[in-house]
Design a protein around this motif. Structure first.
Motif, short mmCIF file in Angstrom:
data_model
loop_
_atom_site.label_atom_id
_atom_site.label_comp_id
_atom_site.label_asym_id
_atom_site.label_seq_id
_atom_site.Cartn_x
_atom_site.Cartn_y
_atom_site.Cartn_z
N VAL A 138 0.83 -1.17 -0.09
CA VAL A 138 0.25 -0.21 -0.15
C VAL A 138 0.64 1.47 0.05
CG1 VAL A 138 -1.51 1.05 1.52
CG2 VAL A 138 -1.74 -1.48 0.88
N GLY A 202 -3.67 -3.72 -1.17
CA GLY A 202 -2.84 -3.50 -1.57
C GLY A 202 -3.19 -3.85 -3.29
N ARG A 204 -3.70 -0.44 -3.86
CA ARG A 204 -4.52 0.51 -3.86
C ARG A 204 -5.92 0.28 -3.45
NH1 ARG A 204 -3.74 5.12 -7.11
NH2 ARG A 204 -5.90 5.70 -7.08
N GLN A 208 -8.03 4.12 -0.36
CA GLN A 208 -6.96 5.40 -0.43
C GLN A 208 -7.13 5.72 -2.29
OE1 GLN A 208 -2.89 4.58 -0.56
NE2 GLN A 208 -2.88 4.44 1.42
N ALA A 209 -8.04 4.88 -2.75
CA ALA A 209 -8.58 5.08 -4.48
C ALA A 209 -9.55 6.20 -4.16
CB ALA A 209 -9.04 4.49 -5.58
#
Length: 211
Positions: A138, A202, A204, A208-209
């Motif tokens: 990540v 991870g 992404r 977070q995206a």
């Protein structure tokens, strides 16, 4: 020779002893693969991952790990029909070992499962000697984690071969000797269950995206 250390789940119901632990007798690496991340999320234990989604894993010979309490709380999960066997304490969802099969004798144990956590592991096994599969990390992959680390690979293969030749497969903490089947109940995740976990992993994660 190495020392003896205790493995203990978060609530203390499951306990084990691991013998002969030293920097020479074990491998300790940080794995960033999305399967290890998915397993942590499946258990609701993302707290066991580091900031980049890594799992701090200590690989030991099967015969050096012996459960002494709470065996009735141990269960296993496979992310796919041919995936690793990932064992955990069902009482508090603490991982207690990853295995392939008795034919490939090793058990990977997350450092936080040791009594005293990662600092206690540092004292007996030394710090992690490297990191692998950083392409799934990540955020920014940690240095040295994305390429093929030949020295780590050769060390891991060498340990497994030595453990096999020296008879350190048995007694196995998770498999019967005859037939070579798991001792504890196994759940295999469905495709839908696996797909639901992937956005949490991870490189992404969905969280977070969308930031």
């Amino acid at each position: 020779m190495g020392g003896q250390v205790e493995l203990r789940c978060r609530c203390g119901s499951v306990r084990a002893a691991i013998s002969g632990v030293s920097p020479r007798t074990v491998n300790r690496v940080v794995c960033y693969c999305d399967d290890c991340q998915a397993f942590a999320h499946q258990l609701g234990r993302a707290d066991l991952l580091n900031a980049n989604g890594g799992s701090d894993i200590v690989q030991v010979a099967p015969s050096t790990l012996a459960f002494v309490q709470g065996q009735d709380r141990i269960a296993g999960v496979r992310l796919s029909p041919k995936g690793l066997y990932r064992w955990y304490a069902s009482c508090c969802n603490t991982p207690v070992g990853n295995t392939v099969s008795p034919a490939i004798p090793f058990v990977g144990i997350i450092a936080q499962a040791f009594a005293g956590g990662a600092p206690a592991v540092d004292d007996v096994a030394g710090p992690p000697i490297g990191a692998i599969l950083g392409k799934y990390a990540v955020g920014e992959p940690p240095a040295g984690s994305t390429g093929l680390n030949i020295s780590l690979l050769l060390r891991a293969i060498g340990k497994v071969l030595v453990w096999k030749v020296r008879g350190k497969t048995w007694p196995h903490p998770f498999f019967q000797r005859e037939p070579r089947e798991p001792i504890y109940p196994i759940t295999v995740l469905s495709r839908e269950q696996r797909d639901a976990l992937r956005p949490l992993c991870g490189p992404r994660p969905a969280a977070q995206a969308t930031d």
